[in-house]
Write an enzyme that holds these catalytic residues in place. Structure first.
Site, short mmCIF file in Angstrom:
data_model
loop_
_atom_site.label_atom_id
_atom_site.label_comp_id
_atom_site.label_asym_id
_atom_site.label_seq_id
_atom_site.Cartn_x
_atom_site.Cartn_y
_atom_site.Cartn_z
N CYS A 78 86.21 50.62 -27.44
CA CYS A 78 87.05 49.91 -29.31
C CYS A 78 87.27 48.45 -28.92
CB CYS A 78 88.00 50.66 -28.51
SG CYS A 78 89.37 51.58 -29.27
N HIS A 170 86.86 56.29 -27.19
CA HIS A 170 87.33 56.38 -25.18
C HIS A 170 87.04 57.55 -24.69
CE1 HIS A 170 90.05 52.92 -26.24
NE2 HIS A 170 90.01 53.35 -27.58
N GLU A 172 86.43 57.36 -21.73
CA GLU A 172 86.57 57.67 -20.48
C GLU A 172 88.25 58.04 -20.08
OE1 GLU A 172 86.72 54.75 -22.61
OE2 GLU A 172 88.94 54.31 -22.89
N1 GLN Z 1 93.36 47.99 -32.23
C1 GLN Z 1 92.62 47.20 -30.83
C2 GLN Z 1 92.59 45.83 -31.22
O1 GLN Z 1 91.96 45.49 -31.88
C3 GLN Z 1 92.16 48.15 -30.07
C4 GLN Z 1 92.37 49.37 -29.35
C5 GLN Z 1 91.41 50.47 -28.49
O2 GLN Z 1 90.70 49.31 -27.55
N2 GLN Z 1 92.11 51.41 -28.33
O3 GLN Z 1 91.53 45.18 -30.36
#
Ligand code: GLN
Length: 199
Positions: A78, A170, A172
């Site tokens: 992410c 995610h 995790e």
């Molecule tokens: N929207 C976040 C970003 O741009 C990432 C979101 C997340 O890691 N759950 O950094």
């Protein structure tokens, strides 16, 4: 084998718990000294601007690029995927450029900030994986050596180039250890090819 979790901000504890439940020693990486001890590194989800700013102020940008160029496996989840990409994150902050991808942040829009969906993932095998997306990015461009490992609504959401793995969801936050196990296998291969034993 020691796998580090970059511990600037974000889902640090959840990745540490997953590593533990896979029987692997995990350490929190906040310094160059800690980075030197690890054989693989997870960059967690969280907030990509914050994580990148903090890693820069900890002086970790060059050491991280150095370890990546040396072949050490790195997995960005992410926000971590944004951090390892070639994208500009804001006017002052750039990704580390460890993998030849560009990403779009918060790609699914506010109305679907968070959702879960089962997606078949190449390399992980059947059954499909329960992917949890939280203000997730998608991959908007991939270089020719990047292998796309999963797609949702036409967007790449998991990819790999050599020793760098990225996922916009995610793992995790699930009980399904398959993506962590896959990364652990990448670290095992790295250790074997560098003539180190897997202890
Ligand atoms: N929207 C976040 C970003 O741009 C990432 C979101 C997340 O890691 N759950 O950094």
């Amino acid at each position: 084998m020691i796998i580090g979790v970059l511990s600037m901000q974000g889902d640090i504890r959840e990745h540490m718990n997953m590593l533990h439940s896979c029987g692997v020693e995990g350490i929190r990486v906040k310094t160059k000294e800690a980075l030197e001890k690890v054989n693989g590194l997870i960059i967690p989800g969280g907030e990509s601007t914050t994580i990148t700013r903090l890693l820069d102020s900890a002086g970790l940008r060059s050491p991280l690029i150095h370890r990546a160029n040396d072949g050490m496996p790195i997995w960005g989840t992410c926000a971590g995927m944004i951090v390892v990409s070639k994208s500009k994150i804001n006017d002052e902050v750039y990704g580390l450029g460890l993998i030849d991808i560009e990403v779009k942040r918060n790609a699914f829009g506010r109305q679907v900030d968070s959702f879960e969906v089962d997606i078949p993932l190449d390399l992980i095998g059947a059954p499909p994986y329960r992917c949890i997306f939280i203000r997730a990015p998608v991959i908007t461009r991939t270089g020719k050596n990047v292998r796309i490992l999963g797609k949702y609504n036409g967007f790449a959401i998991m990819a790999k180039e050599d020793n760098i793995l990225v996922s916009s969801f995610h793992p995790e936050l699930t009980n399904d250890k398959r993506v962590h196990r896959y990364f652990i296998d990448m670290v095992k291969e790295y250790l074997a090819s560098h003539g180190k034993s897997d202890t």
